[in-house]
Design a protein around this motif. Structure first.
Motif, PDB file in Angstrom:
ATOM      1  N   PRO A   6       0.950  -1.280  -0.069  1.00 40.53           N
ATOM      2  CA  PRO A   6      -0.052  -0.063  -0.122  1.00 40.53           C
ATOM      3  C   PRO A   6       0.961   1.345  -0.001  1.00 40.53           C
ATOM      4  O   PRO A   6       1.944   1.286   0.449  1.00 40.53           O
ATOM      5  CB  PRO A   6      -0.854  -0.146   1.310  1.00 40.53           C
ATOM      6  N   SER A   7       0.203   1.925  -0.848  1.00 38.58           N
ATOM      7  CA  SER A   7       1.195   2.975  -0.794  1.00 38.58           C
ATOM      8  C   SER A   7       1.231   3.975   0.472  1.00 38.58           C
ATOM      9  O   SER A   7       2.285   4.676   0.775  1.00 38.58           O
ATOM     10  CB  SER A   7       0.528   4.175  -1.839  1.00 38.58           C
ATOM     11  N   CYS A   8       0.256   3.526   1.446  1.00 38.09           N
ATOM     12  CA  CYS A   8       0.308   4.198   2.599  1.00 38.09           C
ATOM     13  C   CYS A   8       1.551   3.519   3.391  1.00 38.09           C
ATOM     14  O   CYS A   8       1.879   3.988   4.550  1.00 38.09           O
ATOM     15  CB  CYS A   8      -0.958   3.768   3.343  1.00 38.09           C
ATOM     16  N   CYS A   9       1.983   2.478   2.963  1.00 35.63           N
ATOM     17  CA  CYS A   9       3.015   1.994   3.725  1.00 35.63           C
ATOM     18  C   CYS A   9       4.645   2.574   3.178  1.00 35.63           C
ATOM     19  O   CYS A   9       5.513   2.085   3.621  1.00 35.63           O
ATOM     20  CB  CYS A   9       3.136   0.351   3.540  1.00 35.63           C
ATOM     21  N   HIS A  10       4.533   3.343   2.285  1.00 36.46           N
ATOM     22  CA  HIS A  10       6.030   4.135   1.711  1.00 36.46           C
ATOM     23  C   HIS A  10       5.840   5.426   2.306  1.00 36.46           C
ATOM     24  O   HIS A  10       5.164   6.139   1.823  1.00 36.46           O
ATOM     25  CB  HIS A  10       5.756   4.088   0.365  1.00 36.46           C
ATOM     26  N   PRO A  11       6.991   5.681   3.280  1.00 31.69           N
ATOM     27  CA  PRO A  11       6.925   7.087   3.863  1.00 31.69           C
ATOM     28  C   PRO A  11       7.231   8.066   2.983  1.00 31.69           C
ATOM     29  O   PRO A  11       6.825   9.163   3.132  1.00 31.69           O
ATOM     30  CB  PRO A  11       8.186   6.891   4.948  1.00 31.69           C
ATOM     31  N   GLU A  12       8.375   8.228   1.981  1.00 30.87           N
ATOM     32  CA  GLU A  12       8.570   9.057   0.935  1.00 30.87           C
ATOM     33  C   GLU A  12       7.309   9.506   0.095  1.00 30.87           C
ATOM     34  O   GLU A  12       7.404  10.561  -0.566  1.00 30.87           O
ATOM     35  CB  GLU A  12       9.755   8.789   0.196  1.00 30.87           C
ATOM     36  N   ARG A  13       6.389   8.648   0.066  1.00 24.76           N
ATOM     37  CA  ARG A  13       5.328   8.961  -0.822  1.00 24.76           C
ATOM     38  C   ARG A  13       3.840   9.579   0.021  1.00 24.76           C
ATOM     39  O   ARG A  13       3.170   9.850  -0.528  1.00 24.76           O
ATOM     40  CB  ARG A  13       4.746   7.634  -1.482  1.00 24.76           C
ATOM     41  N   ASN A  14       4.196   9.504   1.299  1.00 24.05           N
ATOM     42  CA  ASN A  14       2.919   9.974   2.146  1.00 24.05           C
ATOM     43  C   ASN A  14       2.620  11.376   2.200  1.00 24.05           C
ATOM     44  O   ASN A  14       3.530  12.081   2.219  1.00 24.05           O
ATOM     45  CB  ASN A  14       3.327   9.331   3.442  1.00 24.05           C
ATOM     46  N   ARG A  15       1.488  11.588   1.519  1.00 26.26           N
ATOM     47  CA  ARG A  15       1.104  13.068   1.501  1.00 26.26           C
ATOM     48  C   ARG A  15      -0.031  13.541   2.401  1.00 26.26           C
ATOM     49  O   ARG A  15      -0.352  14.648   2.507  1.00 26.26           O
ATOM     50  CB  ARG A  15       0.487  13.404   0.293  1.00 26.26           C
ATOM     51  N   SER A  17      -1.479  13.742   6.677  1.00 25.78           N
ATOM     52  CA  SER A  17      -0.869  13.839   8.004  1.00 25.78           C
ATOM     53  C   SER A  17      -0.862  12.476   8.977  1.00 25.78           C
ATOM     54  O   SER A  17      -1.393  11.423   8.459  1.00 25.78           O
ATOM     55  CB  SER A  17      -1.764  14.793   8.868  1.00 25.78           C
ATOM     56  N   GLY A  18      -0.341  12.485  10.055  1.00 24.22           N
ATOM     57  CA  GLY A  18      -0.123  10.977  10.685  1.00 24.22           C
ATOM     58  C   GLY A  18      -1.386  10.317  10.863  1.00 24.22           C
ATOM     59  O   GLY A  18      -1.555   9.214  10.578  1.00 24.22           O
ATOM     60  N   GLY A  19      -2.368  11.013  11.651  1.00 22.76           N
ATOM     61  CA  GLY A  19      -3.515  10.338  11.921  1.00 22.76           C
ATOM     62  C   GLY A  19      -4.524  10.042  10.596  1.00 22.76           C
ATOM     63  O   GLY A  19      -4.951   8.548  10.761  1.00 22.76           O
ATOM     64  N   ALA A  20      -4.333  10.689   9.700  1.00 20.01           N
ATOM     65  CA  ALA A  20      -5.227  10.384   8.611  1.00 20.01           C
ATOM     66  C   ALA A  20      -4.456   9.262   7.896  1.00 20.01           C
ATOM     67  O   ALA A  20      -4.843   8.364   7.216  1.00 20.01           O
ATOM     68  CB  ALA A  20      -5.461  11.581   7.588  1.00 20.01           C
ATOM     69  N   LYS A  21      -3.107   9.466   7.868  1.00 24.12           N
ATOM     70  CA  LYS A  21      -2.237   8.295   7.420  1.00 24.12           C
ATOM     71  C   LYS A  21      -2.570   6.997   7.871  1.00 24.12           C
ATOM     72  O   LYS A  21      -2.878   6.002   7.102  1.00 24.12           O
ATOM     73  CB  LYS A  21      -0.598   8.546   7.379  1.00 24.12           C
ATOM     74  N   ASP A  22      -2.625   6.984   9.180  1.00 26.06           N
ATOM     75  CA  ASP A  22      -3.089   5.620   9.808  1.00 26.06           C
ATOM     76  C   ASP A  22      -4.225   5.072   9.550  1.00 26.06           C
ATOM     77  O   ASP A  22      -4.486   3.906   9.101  1.00 26.06           O
ATOM     78  CB  ASP A  22      -3.005   5.750  11.487  1.00 26.06           C
ATOM     79  N   THR A  28      -7.008   0.727   3.679  1.00 29.01           N
ATOM     80  CA  THR A  28      -6.618   0.168   2.524  1.00 29.01           C
ATOM     81  C   THR A  28      -6.001  -1.246   2.714  1.00 29.01           C
ATOM     82  O   THR A  28      -6.603  -1.975   1.925  1.00 29.01           O
ATOM     83  CB  THR A  28      -5.381   0.939   1.995  1.00 29.01           C
ATOM     84  N   LEU A  29      -5.776  -1.467   3.885  1.00 27.57           N
ATOM     85  CA  LEU A  29      -5.382  -2.912   4.395  1.00 27.57           C
ATOM     86  C   LEU A  29      -6.822  -3.754   4.529  1.00 27.57           C
ATOM     87  O   LEU A  29      -6.837  -4.754   3.831  1.00 27.57           O
ATOM     88  CB  LEU A  29      -4.891  -2.803   5.784  1.00 27.57           C
TER      89      LEU A  29
END
Lengths: 400, 630
Positions: A6-15, A17-22, A28-29
């Protein structure tokens, strides 16, 4: 399907914020899991045959609700029951029972245990508790152990192979040459049989197989006229010490030989043998609803139907389907199990008459099922896109 | 020296001597033959049985049973123009739809000879079941159907490959076939009744085969019928006719009048009938025994029926017949006055008339006079024999032929009701049990037995009560069977000569080289054993091979083996001969054992008829396999 990280699991591509990212990662998972689970199962469910069931009982003219066997003969359906042989034709049942006055010219016994069709002549052979009967264009000729060379009157199984009629009886196997009238008997004196209680016979062009209750499987090679036995390498224990090393159990109830594959039903699971390798099926690691099998009937090398005491099962080589009234609620139930063990419940409106299934036969895409409480006609329906209920994932729950 | 002139006195003396001598010669010639059989001619009779014709009707093909050939007759000249040798005992014949092939069943070779009608040669031989009889090809001439008398089935033979593809279950003694005009159905009849319970009315059937599916699709039941012969369909397919016997074997044979012993009848079926109906062809005071060959005119105006025991052809008016059938709603087959409504004529023909054939235009009827070696030609309009075609047989009737004529005729029975051949169909059996009067009603029920190779098996009768064959066939037949006249001395001698001449039919269970299969060998050991399984000796009197000994497996003694019934005046029976026993079910003196197995499984509970109760089931099967080879 390839799942990407998941793109959510690649830090350099994370656009995000932290909570939203989680949250995005979690969603996605979950989606990926659902896709992983649902897509294959949706495919499995779609591939498994769907039926609308019509059930026949004595109220419809069936001679008895306890149906031992069923035979499809074109548009005619024969049902062997505990109290008579039924013939369903043009929407009505005709019943055959023994006639004391006619004796040898009527059905041997009212309990009909097995049926076989001679496709060349149209004659139907009925194995009963009191002998063997041939029904030919309405005329019945009966053979008993007193009047003919039949080995025993309890005829559990019957099969036709060319001009030969093979029977599985409580005292060994018999073969009738219909051209010469000669009977040949096979028992412990001239075969590897150590138990003579033969329960089922499956003749093909080149081989004849017997299920010997308590004695494994016997194979007769038509060309060499030799017998060979197949037994449980674990002996007569109920343990499976050596899985897939041989026949699952000695107490065999049914054999089906199709496309050079031998399928065997036992009271303790099922086996498939391709001439070199065995594969065993148990309830705990397959879609079998029970290890107690009354009959197995193969369609081809990969597909077979299993008649168990807890429902009718179908195996397509990868996936399983079970058709029955639910064991607890008695409501119609269809379960589908995929290769990874996920079990889904498919919504259905009808089911076979009972979960105790004794045998099946096929009528094109339809199926006829003999049960302990009636005869069922499964009318094949087109598989709709349905919402399925996931019962379990990955592996099927271990059931007793 | 010159010859002395003959004086008038000397001439008269010589004339007187010559006259006396001539009278003496005439007297010697006219004197009855001595009691021993006359010299039997070595010439071979033809015994024509069945006839077919070329599609244009110009050529007749006639199966000749005793000369193993087909004789070809030019109709215009009425002469035999060719002969084609076939297999043994040819019985049935059929022509392919295009007329190019003849199919002839060889009853004792178990084959069909395929004859090219142009070359008049056998071009192929096809295997069949046991004792092939009737034969017919389908409309496309792709499949041949053969009724097998001894195996009770119909062989379905693919004509392209020459291979038999399957057997269809027919009636016991399946013998005659007819193809429906539309080619969709084949009808098969049979000469022995289907198996039934002991002392119950006999039942037969017409087996109906669907030619498209090549399967039996229907069996028309024929109640109280044992012995069904030819079957024919009308040109429009709406009327079917089968010739049959209705034996009255369940009642004591106490007299003959009023059809007491046999009824001769036809079964009618088809759309014109709307079911099946049996009709009598006998009259109140005259019977027409052994109805056999059937032909229906193309316009469906008449039915011609040979009555093989009455030397005649019966002519039936079909419109009047149908009117009678429709008017009489209740069964009337036992009303012997009914035939007056539809029988037009009885045409006298030769001895034992069998096959009939109508010319394509329906104007001529050809009748095979089997025991005259000729064909009677009947004008169907005048219903008279207009000529006879001599097939070229020996021309004289020796003792065998005279005896055979006596065997088949019903002339000796009261009002001509039946002859020997009524019970001994084609000199075999009828599958029935009879209650003969002399021992009392309901007493001494007897099973009908085979007549093969009887010489040297005296005495006769089930209890050995008749010391020899002249006693068996002599005055007792007049008193207890025919109730009319018996045979005179010469006739009796001829009849006995014929009966003793009947050979064994080929035994199909023993290999041609005489070798036994393993099962048969094991069975032979059991048959010949002298000890129980525990080593104890079996008494001589209870060993199979003691009583069933000698070349014909009988020691010719009378014994009680425990098979007597409460209806028997005495349990003592004459030891029967066993050769070809496989063909003569049911068994035991009264026919109570329906199969060979039952002789031991049901009727030997105390091991009085040989020791069998210590045998396993497979050992009993082996014993039976051996007995079948005898």
């Amino acid at each position: 399907m390839t799942t990407k990280s998941p793109s959510c699991c690649h830090p350099e591509r994370n656009r995000f914020s932290g909570g939203a990212k989680d949250l995005l990662c979690i969603l996605t998972l979950i989606s990926l899991v659902l896709i992983t689970v649902l897509l294959p199962l949706r495919g499995a469910a779609q591939d498994m045959p769907l039926f609308r069931w019509e059930n026949f009982t004595t109220a419809n003219g069936l001679p008895d609700n306890h149906v031992f066997c069923v035979l499809v003969d074109g548009n005619r359906i024969w049902a062997g029951t505990e109290n008579g042989l039924g013939l369903y034709e043009n929407g009505a049942w005709k019943v055959f029972r023994p006639d004391n006055d006619a004796r040898q010219q009527s059905l041997a016994h009212q309990a009909v245990l097995s049926l076989a069709l001679d496709k060349r002549t149209g004659d139907v052979w009925a194995g009963t508790m009191g002998g063997l009967s041939r029904i030919s264009a309405g005329r019945i000729d009966t053979f008993t152990q007193l009047t003919s060379g039949l080995s025993n009157d309890i005829v559990y199984g019957v099969g036709v192979q060319g001009d030969f009629v093979w029977t599985a009886t409580a005292a060994g196997a018999s073969r009738l040459n219909t051209r010469t009238g000669q009977w040949t008997l096979f028992n412990e004196r001239n075969t590897p049989m150590y138990e003579i209680w033969t329960y089922s016979v499956s003749p093909a062009e080149d081989k004849v197989y017997y299920a010997v209750w308590g004695g494994g499987v016997l194979e007769y090679d038509v060309k060499t006229e030799r017998w060979k036995d197949y037994n449980d390498p674990d002996g007569e224990t109920e343990l499976v010490l050596m899985k897939d090393q041989g026949l699952i159990h000695e107490i065999t109830t049914s054999v089906s030989y199709v496309d050079k594959i031998l399928w065997v039903a036992t009271y303790f699971g099922a086996s498939r043998y391709d001439g070199r390798y065995w594969h065993n099926f148990l309830q705990k690691d397959s879609g079998l609803p029970s290890n107690f099998l009354n009959q197995i009937k193969a369609i081809d090398a990969n597909r077979a139907w299993f008649s168990t005491d807890k429902g009718l099962a179908y195996f397509d080589g990868t996936n399983w389907a079970v058709y029955r009234p639910a064991l607890d609620t008695r409501k119609p139930e269809m379960l589908v199990r995929d290769a990874v063990g996920t079990v889904k419940k498919i919504p259905v409106q009808s089911a076979p008459a009972h979960n105790y299934v004794l045998g099946v036969d096929f009528q094109d895409d339809d199926i006829w099922v003999a049960t302990a409480k009636g005869l069922s006609h499964g009318i094949r329906e087109k598989n709709p896109v349905e919402t399925v209920q996931v019962l379990s994932t990955h592996k099927a729950q271990h059931k007793k | 020296m010159p010859a002395r002139p003959i004086s008038r006195m000397s001439f008269r003396r010589m004339a007187k001597v010559a006259a006396i001598f001539a009278v003496a010669l005439l007297a010697i010639a006219a004197a009855p033959a001595p009691k021993q059989a006359a010299t039997i001619s070595k010439e071979r009779y033809l015994s024509p049985l069945e006839i077919v014709s070329s599609p244009d009707g110009r050529v007749l093909y006639i199966v000749c049973q005793d000369s193993d050939e087909v004789r070809v007759v030019d109709v215009q000249s009425s002469r035999v123009v060719s002969k084609v040798a076939t297999g043994r005992m040819p019985r049935g014949i059929a022509l392919s739809p295009d007329g190019r092939q003849l199919y002839v069943t060889n009853a004792w070779s178990d084959t069909v000879s395929v004859i090219d009608t142009a070359a008049l040669q056998v071009v192929q031989t096809l295997p069949t079941g046991y004792e092939p009889s009737g034969v017919v090809s389908d409309s496309a001439n792709t499949t041949l159907y053969v009724a097998n008398r001894l195996s009770g089935d119909v062989s379905v033979i693919d004509l392209k490959s020459g291979q038999e593809t399957k057997r269809l279950l027919a009636g016991r003694g399946a013998s005659y076939l007819a193809l429906s005009p539309d080619g969709k159905r084949i009808y098969c009849t049979h000469i022995y009744p289907n198996a039934g319970a002991f002392r119950t009315p006999p039942n037969s059937e017409i087996t109906i085969i669907d030619t498209e599916r090549q399967m039996v699709v229907e069996r028309k039941p024929l109640h109280n019928v044992a012995g069904v012969f030819h079957v024919a369909l009308s040109a429009d397919g709406r009327l079917g006719v089968a010739a049959e016997l209705r034996p009255k074997n369940l009642i004591p044979l106490a007299h003959v009048e009023h059809g007491w012993a046999f009824g001769d009848s036809l079964t009618l079926f088809g759309d014109d009938i709307g079911g099946t109906v049996q009709i009598p062809i006998d009259e109140l005071d005259r019977y027409y025994a052994l109805p056999w060959g059937v032909a229906i005119t193309p316009d469906k105006s008449k039915i011609f029926l040979t009555t093989a025991g009455s030397q005649s052809v019966t002519v039936i008016d079909v419109p009047r017949l149908l009117k009678t059938v429709r008017a009489r709603r209740q069964p009337f087959v036992n009303d012997l006055s009914a035939s007056a409504d539809y029988v037009l004529a009885r045409i006298p023909v030769g001895h034992n008339p069998r096959g009939v054939l109508l010319s394509p235009d329906g104007k001529r009827l050809y009748v095979a006079n089997r025991l005259d070696d000729n064909i009677a030609v009947i004008d169907t309009a005048t219903e008279k024999v207009v000529s006879t075609i001599d097939l070229g047989g020996p021309g004289n009737a020796d003792a065998l032929r005279r005896g055979e004529r006596l065997f088949y005729t019903a002339d000796f029975a009261f009002q001509g009701q039946f002859g020997c051949a009524n019970c001994h169909l084609d000199a075999t059996i009828d599958g029935l049990q009879w209650d003969l009067e002399p021992d009392g009603f309901g007493k001494d029920i007897v099973d009908n037995r085979s007549l093969e190779n009887l010489a040297g098996t005296e005495p006769f009768k089930w209890n050995g009560g008749n010391a020899d064959m002249p006693t068996e066939c002599g005055p007792r037949t007049e008193k207890f069977f025919f109730r009319s006249q018996s045979f005179n001395q010469q006739q009796l001698t001829d009849l006995v000569t014929f009966v003793f001449s009947l050979p064994y039919r080929p035994n199909r269970y023993r290999a041609a080289n005489g070798e036994l299969t393993p099962a048969q060998e094991r069975g032979k050991t059991i048959f010949e054993r002298t000890k129980y399984k525990n080593g104890k000796p079996i008494p001589d009197s209870n060993q199979c091979a003691t009583c069933h000994s000698g070349p014909k497996y009988t020691n010719q003694k009378q014994l009680d083996v425990g098979t007597g019934k409460s209806t028997d005046r005495s349990p003592v029976i004459d030891v029967p001969q066993l050769p070809n026993v496989a063909y003569s079910a049911p068994y035991l003196h009264d026919g109570s054992a329906r199969s060979l197995e039952e002789i031991w499984t049901v009727f030997n509970p105390k091991d009085t008829h040989g020791v069998s109760n210590d045998l396993t089931k497979d050992e009993l099967n082996d014993l039976i396999e051996y007995v079948k080879t005898l």
